[in-house]
Structures are given as structure tokens and as C-alpha cells.
Design a protein around this motif. Structure first.
Motif, PDB file in Angstrom:
ATOM      1  N   GLN A  35      -6.412  11.300   1.192  1.00 55.31           N
ATOM      2  CA  GLN A  35      -5.657  12.568   1.394  1.00 55.31           C
ATOM      3  C   GLN A  35      -5.453  12.481   3.152  1.00 55.31           C
ATOM      4  N   THR A  52      -2.975   1.844  11.139  1.00 50.67           N
ATOM      5  CA  THR A  52      -2.002   1.501  10.090  1.00 50.67           C
ATOM      6  C   THR A  52      -0.715   1.035  10.591  1.00 50.67           C
ATOM      7  N   HIS A  54      -1.595   6.673  -6.487  1.00 54.06           N
ATOM      8  CA  HIS A  54      -2.133   5.242  -6.239  1.00 54.06           C
ATOM      9  C   HIS A  54      -2.101   4.504  -7.543  1.00 54.06           C
ATOM     10  N   TRP A  90       2.131   9.273   7.106  1.00 53.19           N
ATOM     11  CA  TRP A  90       0.986   9.985   6.607  1.00 53.19           C
ATOM     12  C   TRP A  90       1.308  11.187   5.786  1.00 53.19           C
ATOM     13  N   TYR A  95      -7.845   6.322  -2.818  1.00 56.23           N
ATOM     14  CA  TYR A  95      -6.926   7.410  -2.279  1.00 56.23           C
ATOM     15  C   TYR A  95      -7.352   8.153  -1.134  1.00 56.23           C
ATOM     16  N   THR A 142      -3.006   0.867  -3.672  1.00 47.47           N
ATOM     17  CA  THR A 142      -4.082   1.954  -2.940  1.00 47.47           C
ATOM     18  C   THR A 142      -3.463   2.520  -1.531  1.00 47.47           C
ATOM     19  N   THR A 143      -4.031   3.537  -0.948  1.00 49.15           N
ATOM     20  CA  THR A 143      -3.399   4.043   0.100  1.00 49.15           C
ATOM     21  C   THR A 143      -3.438   2.942   1.412  1.00 49.15           C
ATOM     22  N   GLY A 153      -9.418  10.131   6.372  1.00 50.74           N
ATOM     23  CA  GLY A 153      -8.057  10.493   5.928  1.00 50.74           C
ATOM     24  C   GLY A 153      -7.206  11.195   7.167  1.00 50.74           C
ATOM     25  N   THR A 185       0.948  -1.149  -0.059  1.00 49.38           N
ATOM     26  CA  THR A 185      -0.035   0.029   0.011  1.00 49.38           C
ATOM     27  C   THR A 185       0.842   1.510   0.249  1.00 49.38           C
ATOM     28  N   LEU A 186       0.287   2.440  -0.252  1.00 49.78           N
ATOM     29  CA  LEU A 186       1.144   3.505  -0.468  1.00 49.78           C
ATOM     30  C   LEU A 186       1.785   3.845   1.157  1.00 49.78           C
ATOM     31  N   TRP A 187       0.827   3.504   2.254  1.00 50.32           N
ATOM     32  CA  TRP A 187       1.308   3.589   3.617  1.00 50.32           C
ATOM     33  C   TRP A 187       2.545   2.794   3.684  1.00 50.32           C
ATOM     34  N   TRP A 227       3.158  11.093   3.060  1.00 45.64           N
ATOM     35  CA  TRP A 227       3.539  10.592   1.686  1.00 45.64           C
ATOM     36  C   TRP A 227       3.028  11.405   0.597  1.00 45.64           C
TER      37      TRP A 227
END
Length: 368
Positions: free
Chosen positions: A246, A353, A73, A57, A244, A117-118, A287, A44-46, A59
Motif C-alpha cells: 500500500q 522505483t 495486483h 504511488w 501488494y 505485482t506492485t 510501502g 508492475t503496478l508501478w 495508484w
């Protein structure tokens, strides 16, 4: 003579504050961050940002200057990412097209299901599209199931359902079961009821309350048996499922508690779903990132060199704490982070997370 000196000192203090603020706002890349990373299935983006940043966060700041990736993403397993710095020394991640040449424009519009994905959408999908948390006020006067076309306690597909209330023929409706209430442990207030999706249906008779005529539904899909008293809510076709989020800190300081978890376990960890006792009334938005803190155990200290944890103290020591012995509340320590993804007025759903220690119901959630 004193005024010019004071003015000079004030100017110095202002310049220092501006410089400190600018420095604090610069992204700090981890010392062990790799120069090159190959995106893997399940990332994931995280996850990727946590490899590079101590504050994952943030990112969007790592990706926002990237001319190759308009929608960050929309990167895929196998893509190679490189850490570079611009002329001002700001870090950013770019896709290394020397390794995998793909048109940036085609990637922006790519709709393949393996896009990164996030957070894992599979974990939060039911809560975004189906499960709800509704207050008693929101539930008041809602249509409900009277019964079915056969004398059964639990209706399934093939039955016609009759409803107390007026519906719109041809419109889709979701059938929900009201679960237990979520109680705020700080105030004792009812924050809302857990609502579980039972089935989907379509109305074909409107019904008329004044003439005591029930509305009628055809069952479309059953997730669990339908019971008398189940509630009817409008179905939201094509509800947005964002890939996505934010991520950002809330604009104002916030303190609250984790009041429940959907796993029903005593302890839980990364990617578990929790419910917190703060919502839109507290300016929370999807978010928003929050810290998870846990108070360290309270100590009873009689100043004789033999402190004892409150939970391990004797009845005498607990009584004596009111007569000279001190109860010392220890600091709260961070045990993880969570991201809010669905908000109601007074409570919210969030996904954990990351964790440094297992998370528990009752842990504090804060935004500094």
C-alpha cells in the motif's frame, strides 16, 4: 462594521483553502495517458500507473473504485485496461472484459505466478525472506557455531554442527554471518550489521550452558560455507512475501540519506536496492514513498562576475570565502523516488522505483 468584513474575509479564505485542498487531492492523469493499455509480461503496478499518473504511488486511488478488480495486483499479461471517468470526473482503470472475458471472482482467487505485482518481487525477495540488518543489541548473546564433527574450517552438508547456546530440538534455525556495520554519516552511530544467510539447519540436541554442553544441528541447506563464529537465529517458516504494497507518503516530514546499495556500484538506477538511515523510530513503514534529492554543487561567488564551483576553486578562493566571498548552497533537485519495503528500528531497505538521473550513495531522501 470591521468585524463582519473580517468574518467574511475569513470565510472566503477558508472556502478557498478547502477548494484548493480538494483540487490538489484529485488525481491528475498525464496528458499523454492512453485510453487503452495491454498488460505485458514484466509489468508492475508501478509501471502501469506511471503511464497514467505523474505520482505513481497514488495508484490505489486509480484502482480502488474498480468493481471488476477487487485485488488490483491480480491482473495478468494480456489483460486489456481502459481509462474511464466516473460521474464526478474521477479517473479509474478498468479491465476491458469485452476483449478478454474472465470471471472477476475467479480472478480474485487466481494464484498463477504471473500475476502483476506492485514492484518486482524477484528483486526484493532475498531481503524480505533472508538478509537482515540487526543491531549490536539484537545480536548480543545469540548462539554461535563452535565447530563441526570434523576438524574443518568451513563446514558443508554432511557435517554435524555444535553450537554455544541452548536450542529447541526439532526446531529449524538459520545460520547467519555478521557483515560490516552500517554507519550513519550524519551522527556516526552504528545503525546495525548486515546479516547474510549462510545455511539452514535443524536442532537435535538442546545443549546446556551451565554444564558446558553444546547444542547440535543437522545442516539442511547450504548457501555458502559455514564458519566457526557464525550466528544462529530462529528460522521463520513461510515468512510473508507480499505482492501488494500500500504505497503512501509518510504521515510526517522526513529527511535522511541513502547510506549504501546492495549493488556496490558508484551509481545505480531503477529497481536497485538501497539502505537508508531512517527506520521505525522515524515512523517509516513498508510501502512508504520518498523522494530522492541531490544537492546541486556549491558555488563560491566574489560578486565580481566570475563565480566558481567550490570543488573547482583554488585554495586561495576557498580561504577567501571566509573573508567576503560567499559560498552559495544551491537547491536540492529531485533525481528519483524509492519505496521502503523492509524496516528496522533505525534503518530500512528500499527499492528505487524510478530515476531522472543515476542515484548515488549520499543522495538525500525526503518526504515533503
Amino acid at each position: 462594521m470591521l468585524k463582519p468584513v473580517l468574518h467574511f474575509l475569513a470565510l472566503c479564505a477558508f472556502c478557498f483553502a478547502v477548494t484548493a485542498t480538494a483540487a490538489a487531492d484529485v488525481l491528475q492523469v498525464r496528458e499523454d495517458a492512453p485510453e487503452r493499455y495491454v498488460v505485458k509480461k514484466g509489468d508492475t503496478l508501478w509501471d502501469i500507473s506511471a503511464i497514467y499518473l505523474s505520482q505513481p504511488w497514488r495508484w490505489p486511488q486509480l484502482w480502488q473504485m474498480n468493481p471488476q478488480i477487487e485485488n488490483p495486483h491480480l491482473i495478468f499479461p494480456g489483460d486489456v485496461l481502459r481509462l474511464i471517468y466516473d460521474a464526478d470526473g474521477r479517473p479509474m482503470l478498468v479491465r476491458d472484459d469485452r476483449v478478454r472475458r474472465l470471471s472477476p471472482q475467479s480472478r480474485v482467487t487466481d494464484t498463477r505466478p504471473d500475476a502483476i505485482t506492485t514492484v518486482p518481487l524477484a528483486m526484493i525477495r532475498p531481503f524480505l525472506t533472508h538478509d537482515k540488518l540487526l543491531s549490536a543489541e539484537e545480536l548480543a548473546g545469540k548462539p554461535y557455531i563452535l565447530g563441526a564433527s570434523s576438524n574443518v574450517k568451513n563446514a558443508t552438508e554432511g557435517h554435524t554442527l555444535y553450537v554455544r547456546g541452548e536450542l529447541e530440538p526439532g526446531k529449524g534455525y538459520a545460520i547467519y554471518r555478521k557483515g560490516r556495520p552500517y554507519i550513519d554519516p550524519e551522527t556516526g552511530d552504528n545503525l546495525g550489521f548486515a546479516m547474510t544467510l549462510v545455511a539452514t539447519s535443524r536442532a537435535f540436541r538442546a545443549g546446556n550452558d551451565e554444564r558446558n554442553e553444546p547444542a547440535s544441528l543437522h545442516i539442511l541447506d547450504v548457501k555458502r560455507e559455514i564458519r566457526q563464529g557464525d550466528l544462529i537465529l530462529p528460522a521463520i517458516d513461510g515468512e510473508l512475501l507480499p505482492a501488494y504494497f500500500q504505497m503512501a507518503r509518510p504521515d510526517s516530514a522526513l529527511n535522511g540519506l541513502i547510506i549504501d546499495t546492495t549493488s556496490k556500484l558508484r551509481e545505480f538506477s531503477k529497481w536497485d536496492i538501497v539502505i537508508i538511515n531512517r527506520g521505525a523510530n522515524d515512523q517509516l513503514k513498508p510501502g512508504h514513498m520518498l523522494d530522492i534529492l541531490r544537492p546541486s554543487p556549491t558555488v563560491v561567488d566574489s560578486r565580481n562576475g566570475q563565480p566558481v564551483y567550490l570543488e573547482d576553486s583554488s585554495r586561495y578562493q576557498r580561504l577567501a570565502s571566509n573573508f567576503g566571498h560567499e559560498q552559495i548552497k544551491m537547491p536540492r533537485e529531485r533525481v528519483g523516488h524509492l519505496m521502503v519495503f523492509k524496516v528496522t528500528e533505525r534503518a530500512s531497505f528500499a527499492i528505487v522505483t524510478d530515476t531522472y538521473r543515476p542515484v548515488r550513495v549520499g543522495d538525500h531522501i525526503v518526504s515533503p
